[in-house]
Design a protein around this motif. Sequence first.
Motif, PDB file in Angstrom:
ATOM      1  N   ARG A  36       0.685  -1.052   0.026  1.00 39.70           N
ATOM      2  CA  ARG A  36       0.089  -0.203  -0.049  1.00 39.70           C
ATOM      3  C   ARG A  36       0.833   1.160  -0.042  1.00 39.70           C
ATOM      4  NH1 ARG A  36      -5.351  -0.670   1.181  1.00 39.70           N
ATOM      5  NH2 ARG A  36      -5.490   1.124   2.185  1.00 39.70           N
ATOM      6  N   GLU A  38       0.305   4.041   1.450  1.00 38.57           N
ATOM      7  CA  GLU A  38       0.327   4.683   2.846  1.00 38.57           C
ATOM      8  C   GLU A  38       1.731   4.037   3.541  1.00 38.57           C
ATOM      9  OE1 GLU A  38      -2.811   1.816   5.118  1.00 38.57           O
ATOM     10  OE2 GLU A  38      -3.318   3.886   4.456  1.00 38.57           O
ATOM     11  N   GLU A  39       2.314   3.102   3.120  1.00 35.50           N
ATOM     12  CA  GLU A  39       3.443   2.418   3.978  1.00 35.50           C
ATOM     13  C   GLU A  39       4.550   3.200   3.563  1.00 35.50           C
ATOM     14  OE1 GLU A  39       3.819  -1.494   2.426  1.00 35.50           O
ATOM     15  OE2 GLU A  39       1.894  -2.033   2.999  1.00 35.50           O
ATOM     16  N   LEU A  41       4.078   6.816   1.901  1.00 38.29           N
ATOM     17  CA  LEU A  41       3.864   7.880   1.547  1.00 38.29           C
ATOM     18  C   LEU A  41       4.841   8.890   2.146  1.00 38.29           C
ATOM     19  CD1 LEU A  41       1.554   9.451  -0.189  1.00 38.29           C
ATOM     20  CD2 LEU A  41       0.089   9.356   1.988  1.00 38.29           C
ATOM     21  N   GLU A  78      -7.089  12.026  -1.077  1.00 41.96           N
ATOM     22  CA  GLU A  78      -7.302  10.639  -0.276  1.00 41.96           C
ATOM     23  C   GLU A  78      -7.119   9.439  -0.968  1.00 41.96           C
ATOM     24  OE1 GLU A  78     -11.019  12.529  -2.313  1.00 41.96           O
ATOM     25  OE2 GLU A  78      -9.336  13.276  -1.036  1.00 41.96           O
ATOM     26  N   SER A  81      -3.500   6.981  -0.437  1.00 43.51           N
ATOM     27  CA  SER A  81      -3.389   6.244   0.597  1.00 43.51           C
ATOM     28  C   SER A  81      -4.188   4.973   0.486  1.00 43.51           C
ATOM     29  CB  SER A  81      -3.611   6.878   2.010  1.00 43.51           C
ATOM     30  OG  SER A  81      -4.882   7.214   1.859  1.00 43.51           O
ATOM     31  N   GLN A  82      -5.106   4.828  -0.468  1.00 45.65           N
ATOM     32  CA  GLN A  82      -5.967   3.663  -0.536  1.00 45.65           C
ATOM     33  C   GLN A  82      -5.504   2.846  -1.858  1.00 45.65           C
ATOM     34  OE1 GLN A  82      -9.607   5.359  -1.032  1.00 45.65           O
ATOM     35  NE2 GLN A  82      -9.754   6.063   0.924  1.00 45.65           N
TER      36      GLN A  82
END
Length: 155
Positions: A36, A38-39, A41, A78, A81-82
Amino acid sequence: FVVALLACGWPNNKTYKWSDTKALMNYGIENYEYHRFEEVLYDSSKLQPIPVLGGQTDNFDLPVYSDVEVRRDDAPPESISQTGLLLKKDEEIQVDVQMEKELIAPVSSGTEVGRIRYLVDGQPYRVEYILTTRDIPAINYSWCFLQVLKRYGIY
């Protein structure tokens, strides 16, 4: 993982499609992992304001800095991160941050001063842009004259 079986099931080979599908799926599961964004970012709060040479300030003695913000390419903030990538076990997402060390006035709001690139196997996968957040005009004669008046308490 997705498998599309086309023209499968000929009378002599009806069972091949299932064994081939199972082999492909097992190969994918054993050799790839989902990562992902978000790991990895980049934390934009780590970005420091950039000094602006020759820029106007409220006080002649103070240096002027341009604040910066990050804008993502073609994606709502948004959504990054997904999302993620399916990578080989030895691959990883690398983050490369490049940003100007200093700027020269005048500086316009929204000027690109750097990039954050997310690389997979050395190739850019996603790019974020580092932009200035305000206008900083260059020092000119009228600004200098106003500073002299302020210094002597006339203005």
